[in-house]
Scaffold this motif. Sequence first.
Motif, PDB file in Angstrom:
ATOM      1  N   SER A  20      77.691  37.260  33.468  1.00 21.18           N
ATOM      2  CA  SER A  20      78.954  37.343  32.431  1.00 21.18           C
ATOM      3  C   SER A  20      80.053  36.449  32.829  1.00 21.18           C
ATOM      4  O   SER A  20      79.736  35.493  34.168  1.00 21.18           O
ATOM      5  CB  SER A  20      79.565  38.797  32.620  1.00 21.18           C
ATOM      6  OG  SER A  20      80.274  38.966  33.592  1.00 21.18           O
ATOM      7  N   GLY A  21      81.056  36.291  32.193  1.00 23.96           N
ATOM      8  CA  GLY A  21      81.964  35.086  32.642  1.00 23.96           C
ATOM      9  C   GLY A  21      81.730  33.871  31.876  1.00 23.96           C
ATOM     10  O   GLY A  21      80.838  33.591  31.129  1.00 23.96           O
ATOM     11  N   ILE A  24      78.457  31.956  30.812  1.00 23.82           N
ATOM     12  CA  ILE A  24      77.722  32.367  29.668  1.00 23.82           C
ATOM     13  C   ILE A  24      78.200  31.981  28.375  1.00 23.82           C
ATOM     14  O   ILE A  24      77.729  32.006  27.196  1.00 23.82           O
ATOM     15  CB  ILE A  24      77.373  33.926  29.562  1.00 23.82           C
ATOM     16  CG1 ILE A  24      78.665  34.632  29.312  1.00 23.82           C
ATOM     17  CG2 ILE A  24      76.414  34.231  30.941  1.00 23.82           C
ATOM     18  CD1 ILE A  24      78.128  36.246  29.019  1.00 23.82           C
ATOM     19  N   CYS A  46      81.849  37.850  22.016  1.00 24.23           N
ATOM     20  CA  CYS A  46      81.919  37.990  23.567  1.00 24.23           C
ATOM     21  C   CYS A  46      81.290  37.240  24.368  1.00 24.23           C
ATOM     22  O   CYS A  46      80.035  37.105  24.019  1.00 24.23           O
ATOM     23  CB  CYS A  46      82.051  39.575  23.831  1.00 24.23           C
ATOM     24  SG  CYS A  46      80.474  40.184  24.232  1.00 24.23           S
ATOM     25  N   GLY A  47      81.610  37.050  25.448  1.00 23.06           N
ATOM     26  CA  GLY A  47      80.733  36.411  26.496  1.00 23.06           C
ATOM     27  C   GLY A  47      81.731  35.281  27.052  1.00 23.06           C
ATOM     28  O   GLY A  47      81.678  34.096  26.305  1.00 23.06           O
ATOM     29  N   GLY A  48      82.499  35.380  28.143  1.00 27.66           N
ATOM     30  CA  GLY A  48      83.097  34.076  28.891  1.00 27.66           C
ATOM     31  C   GLY A  48      84.431  33.921  28.058  1.00 27.66           C
ATOM     32  O   GLY A  48      84.947  32.931  28.546  1.00 27.66           O
ATOM     33  N   ILE A  49      84.965  34.712  27.347  1.00 28.52           N
ATOM     34  CA  ILE A  49      86.213  34.515  26.730  1.00 28.52           C
ATOM     35  C   ILE A  49      87.172  34.726  27.909  1.00 28.52           C
ATOM     36  O   ILE A  49      87.437  35.911  28.317  1.00 28.52           O
ATOM     37  CB  ILE A  49      86.521  35.388  25.466  1.00 28.52           C
ATOM     38  CG1 ILE A  49      85.622  34.934  24.593  1.00 28.52           C
ATOM     39  CG2 ILE A  49      87.979  34.940  25.011  1.00 28.52           C
ATOM     40  CD1 ILE A  49      85.583  35.642  23.072  1.00 28.52           C
ATOM     41  N   GLN A  67      86.279  39.917  22.315  1.00 31.85           N
ATOM     42  CA  GLN A  67      86.339  40.820  23.286  1.00 31.85           C
ATOM     43  C   GLN A  67      86.657  39.937  24.519  1.00 31.85           C
ATOM     44  O   GLN A  67      86.172  38.952  24.721  1.00 31.85           O
ATOM     45  CB  GLN A  67      85.068  41.677  23.606  1.00 31.85           C
ATOM     46  CG  GLN A  67      84.888  42.355  24.753  1.00 31.85           C
ATOM     47  CD  GLN A  67      83.572  43.157  24.809  1.00 31.85           C
ATOM     48  OE1 GLN A  67      83.166  43.827  23.685  1.00 31.85           O
ATOM     49  NE2 GLN A  67      82.906  42.997  26.038  1.00 31.85           N
ATOM     50  N   VAL A  68      87.489  40.351  25.427  1.00 27.65           N
ATOM     51  CA  VAL A  68      87.726  39.905  26.841  1.00 27.65           C
ATOM     52  C   VAL A  68      87.304  40.955  27.944  1.00 27.65           C
ATOM     53  O   VAL A  68      87.825  41.953  28.110  1.00 27.65           O
ATOM     54  CB  VAL A  68      89.240  39.735  27.031  1.00 27.65           C
ATOM     55  CG1 VAL A  68      89.626  39.063  28.448  1.00 27.65           C
ATOM     56  CG2 VAL A  68      89.792  38.498  25.820  1.00 27.65           C
ATOM     57  N   GLY A  69      86.395  40.388  28.554  1.00 26.30           N
ATOM     58  CA  GLY A  69      85.638  41.577  29.641  1.00 26.30           C
ATOM     59  C   GLY A  69      85.984  40.966  31.029  1.00 26.30           C
ATOM     60  O   GLY A  69      87.003  41.260  31.657  1.00 26.30           O
ATOM     61  N   THR A  70      85.045  40.124  31.483  1.00 27.75           N
ATOM     62  CA  THR A  70      85.356  39.648  33.059  1.00 27.75           C
ATOM     63  C   THR A  70      86.447  39.170  33.312  1.00 27.75           C
ATOM     64  O   THR A  70      87.113  39.198  34.344  1.00 27.75           O
ATOM     65  CB  THR A  70      84.050  38.560  33.279  1.00 27.75           C
ATOM     66  OG1 THR A  70      82.959  39.367  32.909  1.00 27.75           O
ATOM     67  CG2 THR A  70      84.022  38.337  34.631  1.00 27.75           C
ATOM     68  N   PHE A  73      89.222  41.172  35.217  1.00 26.15           N
ATOM     69  CA  PHE A  73      88.953  41.461  36.412  1.00 26.15           C
ATOM     70  C   PHE A  73      89.898  40.567  37.425  1.00 26.15           C
ATOM     71  O   PHE A  73      90.341  41.005  38.323  1.00 26.15           O
ATOM     72  CB  PHE A  73      87.661  41.308  36.791  1.00 26.15           C
ATOM     73  CG  PHE A  73      86.666  42.600  36.259  1.00 26.15           C
ATOM     74  CD1 PHE A  73      86.784  43.821  36.710  1.00 26.15           C
ATOM     75  CD2 PHE A  73      85.754  42.184  35.473  1.00 26.15           C
ATOM     76  CE1 PHE A  73      85.963  44.936  36.157  1.00 26.15           C
ATOM     77  CE2 PHE A  73      85.085  43.281  34.726  1.00 26.15           C
ATOM     78  CZ  PHE A  73      84.945  44.542  35.229  1.00 26.15           C
TER      79      PHE A  73
HETATM   80  C1  LIG Z   1      81.263  45.384  34.830  1.00 22.21           C
HETATM   81  C2  LIG Z   1      80.737  45.239  33.653  1.00 22.21           C
HETATM   82  C3  LIG Z   1      80.372  46.654  32.835  1.00 22.21           C
HETATM   83  C4  LIG Z   1      79.816  46.401  31.333  1.00 22.21           C
HETATM   84  N1  LIG Z   1      79.543  47.634  30.907  1.00 22.21           N
HETATM   85  C5  LIG Z   1      79.013  47.250  29.650  1.00 22.21           C
HETATM   86  C6  LIG Z   1      78.691  48.404  29.084  1.00 22.21           C
HETATM   87  O1  LIG Z   1      78.838  49.727  29.358  1.00 22.21           O
HETATM   88  N2  LIG Z   1      78.161  48.434  27.737  1.00 22.21           N
HETATM   89  C7  LIG Z   1      77.846  47.217  27.123  1.00 22.21           C
HETATM   90  O2  LIG Z   1      77.500  47.224  25.852  1.00 22.21           O
HETATM   91  N3  LIG Z   1      78.259  46.095  27.903  1.00 22.21           N
HETATM   92  C8  LIG Z   1      78.775  46.155  28.828  1.00 22.21           C
HETATM   93  N4  LIG Z   1      79.187  45.053  29.710  1.00 22.21           N
HETATM   94  C9  LIG Z   1      78.791  43.593  29.136  1.00 22.21           C
HETATM   95  C10 LIG Z   1      80.099  43.100  28.350  1.00 22.21           C
HETATM   96  O3  LIG Z   1      80.412  44.006  27.195  1.00 22.21           O
HETATM   97  C11 LIG Z   1      80.031  41.896  27.810  1.00 22.21           C
HETATM   98  O4  LIG Z   1      79.015  41.819  26.707  1.00 22.21           O
HETATM   99  C12 LIG Z   1      79.815  40.698  28.903  1.00 22.21           C
HETATM  100  O5  LIG Z   1      80.343  41.133  30.281  1.00 22.21           O
HETATM  101  C13 LIG Z   1      79.967  39.463  28.599  1.00 22.21           C
HETATM  102  O6  LIG Z   1      81.718  39.279  28.196  1.00 22.21           O
HETATM  103  P1  LIG Z   1      82.671  38.738  29.318  1.00 22.21           P
HETATM  104  O7  LIG Z   1      82.051  37.580  29.753  1.00 22.21           O
HETATM  105  O8  LIG Z   1      83.910  38.470  28.659  1.00 22.21           O
HETATM  106  O9  LIG Z   1      82.741  39.770  30.431  1.00 22.21           O
HETATM  107  C14 LIG Z   1      79.392  45.029  31.189  1.00 22.21           C
HETATM  108  C15 LIG Z   1      80.148  44.124  31.692  1.00 22.21           C
HETATM  109  C16 LIG Z   1      80.595  44.033  33.008  1.00 22.21           C
HETATM  110  C17 LIG Z   1      81.067  42.867  33.775  1.00 22.21           C
END
Ligand SMILES: Cc1cc2nc3c(=O)[nH]c(=O)nc-3n(C[C@H](O)[C@H](O)[C@H](O)COP(=O)(O)O)c2cc1C
Length: 107
Positions: A20-21, A24, A46-49, A67-70, A73
Amino acid sequence: MVIDITQRRPLLGNITGGLSGPAIKPVALYMVYEVAGVVGIPVIGCGGIATASDAIEFIMAGASAIQVGTASFTNPRSPLEVLQGIEQFMQQEGITNITELIGVGRH
Ligand SMILES: Cc1cc2nc3c(=O)[nH]c(=O)nc-3n(C[C@H](O)[C@H](O)[C@H](O)COP(=O)(O)O)c2cc1C
């Protein structure tokens, strides 16, 4: 996957893990571009935003939301900063509704 060269074995307990992050983002952006071109339902990018610029790229590729994920953190305020940055960009561009930006980068 990561291999510990000293121990000569996979570093992750599960051998492999998810990626992630920022690494990608180009691939995720392309996937949104591809999917948004063939489905008739809203796509969430979503993915690296990590920045408003990243988010706007996904919206211009065809995403209706992002979506903002990683990024959250390393910077828990990043979702708020992304939102404020999108608002700033819209003001600069004279845009009042985000829907005006969806898919405009698909030429
Ligand atoms: C610690 C962590 C937990 C995650 N848990 C889930 C999850 O439970 N269900 C899901 O569909 N995606 C999960 N993901 C994936 C994220 O939804 C997302 O697709 C992915 O991290 C890419 O986005 P990002 O680069 O903004 O993190 C998780 C990602 C991380 C890093």
